[in-house]
Design an enzyme around this catalytic site. Sequence first.
Site, short mmCIF file in Angstrom:
data_model
loop_
_atom_site.label_atom_id
_atom_site.label_comp_id
_atom_site.label_asym_id
_atom_site.label_seq_id
_atom_site.Cartn_x
_atom_site.Cartn_y
_atom_site.Cartn_z
N ARG A 242 46.95 30.52 43.01
CA ARG A 242 45.70 30.08 42.38
C ARG A 242 45.22 31.03 41.30
O ARG A 242 44.92 30.62 40.19
CB ARG A 242 44.59 30.07 43.42
CG ARG A 242 44.34 28.82 44.04
CD ARG A 242 43.62 29.04 45.36
NE ARG A 242 43.97 27.95 46.20
CZ ARG A 242 43.53 26.72 46.02
NH1 ARG A 242 42.67 26.45 45.07
NH2 ARG A 242 43.94 25.75 46.78
N THR A 243 45.13 32.28 41.69
CA THR A 243 44.58 33.27 40.75
C THR A 243 45.51 33.41 39.54
O THR A 243 45.05 33.46 38.40
CB THR A 243 44.41 34.63 41.46
OG1 THR A 243 43.62 34.42 42.62
CG2 THR A 243 43.74 35.65 40.56
N LYS B 53 63.38 47.51 43.64
CA LYS B 53 64.40 48.57 43.56
C LYS B 53 63.78 49.94 43.73
O LYS B 53 64.45 50.95 43.54
CB LYS B 53 65.14 48.47 42.22
CG LYS B 53 65.91 47.17 42.06
CD LYS B 53 66.48 47.02 40.65
CE LYS B 53 66.93 45.58 40.40
NZ LYS B 53 66.60 45.12 39.05
N ARG C 288 47.66 41.99 40.32
CA ARG C 288 47.28 41.82 41.72
C ARG C 288 48.27 42.62 42.55
O ARG C 288 49.48 42.57 42.31
CB ARG C 288 47.33 40.37 42.14
CG ARG C 288 46.81 40.17 43.56
CD ARG C 288 46.91 38.72 43.93
NE ARG C 288 46.28 38.42 45.19
CZ ARG C 288 45.06 37.90 45.32
NH1 ARG C 288 44.30 37.73 44.26
NH2 ARG C 288 44.60 37.58 46.50
N HIS D 18 37.94 42.18 43.77
CA HIS D 18 38.50 41.01 43.07
C HIS D 18 37.40 40.55 42.11
O HIS D 18 36.76 39.52 42.30
CB HIS D 18 38.85 39.93 44.09
CG HIS D 18 39.58 38.75 43.52
ND1 HIS D 18 40.22 38.77 42.30
CD2 HIS D 18 39.79 37.51 44.02
CE1 HIS D 18 40.77 37.58 42.09
NE2 HIS D 18 40.52 36.81 43.12
#
Lengths: 302, 150
Positions: free
Chosen positions: A51-52, A80, A101, A129
């Site tokens: 969504r974000t 890695k 994020r 957020h």
Amino acid sequence: MKGKSLISINDYSKEEQIKILDLAAEFEKNPVQNILEKYVVATLFFEPSTRTRLSFESAVSRLGGKIIGFSDSSSSSVKKGESLKDTIITVSNYSDLIVMRNPVEGSARYASEVSKVPLINAGDGANQHPTQTLLDLYTIRQTQGNLDNLHVAFVGDLKYGRTVHSLVIALCNYNTTFHLVSPIELKLPSAVKMHIKDKNLTYFQYTDMNDVIPQVDILYMTRIQKERFSDSLEYERVKNLYILNKNMLKGIKENLKILHPMPRVNEISTDVDNTPQAHYFQQALNGVYVRQALICSILGLK
Amino acid sequence: MVKELKVSALENGTVIDHIPSENVFQVIKILNLEKFKTHLLIGTNLESKKYGTKGIIKLSNKFFDKEDVNKIALAAPNATLIVIKDFRIIEKNTVRIPDKIEGIVKCFNPNCITNIEQVPTKFEVISKDDLKLHCHYCEKITNKTNIVFI
Ligand SMILES: [Zn+2]
């Protein structure tokens, strides 16, 4: 706000937040423009949040910008063993702005300190957020005409929900009266209540949501997450406590609007979706306008 | 218990007194004295009227910036710093917890970036009496009950 990263909602003053909301209103009227034509925005999602990410990518795409990045860390060099610092320095050479994020708390602040370009925090674990908070403020203002002197109810998990914490803190700038509805074990933490007390504002606590519905201008619903409970019986007991349905919307204020950060599970029955009070899908759409406004302000284009 | 450490008096240098016995080596580490090149005397588990037992560190020809010494306040909140010149005490100060702390202690939040990658910790001290350290990164509060030295 040119060049100014947004990590925590408090990084921006009330005045700066309002500037973003005003600009978002312009994008709501005119969301397709070519202002980002020469710009590259990196969206680095170290954990998936479809969504974000789609909201940010839609915001950039509709303004003609290019997007690079990854949607979860399994497909990137992070897998890695590359350090966050190295990833960020590398990507900041390739882009004009980074949206990140990351499940690690504090990762966004750190990334903004090593990045050569500004960074927008799209969620750092349970910490912050801020674009969610801005879009919530935008939506409240959109439905009520202004942000001052409102009665706002928060329902559900008020203990762990960072969305609730940030929005409560942001609303403390607007003489809000808070109505807090939750099970005893999921009450708003005292550290957040301190912000309310510091501004000499009022809050009421309830365990039954029926008591608050007639009193408020905004009813902000949240989901109660299973992983917050060590005792699954306790979760079963609590999860169905706060389910909003159409029949409960009686004797309400005529300006009442229902918000939810989405996705919902069962907190709002689908029979509410077509009532004039339901505003949660519009709320999600507002995220695009707010992110357009934020990106353009940070890049110094508006 | 030995009443006084039997060592020659300090001609020039610094004495750090009233260190909690269990934190003497922590203080040495914070002040980076492990590589100290001149006389360094360490006493620990000494009798103290005020605190039961205490530790003490004597350093010859070593003088500190106040800022530097305040770093030990987290490990030794009641420490006194005595500056000696020509066998005479010329200054006596108690340490003060600084407003900002970099390094020295860990953030208690296991999911904080400082505990996951090589990022030095940084805190703002939001309460000194009832110690509360606000992490610059994850914004969580480390307090007296969960403080751990690096
Ligand atoms: Zn931390």
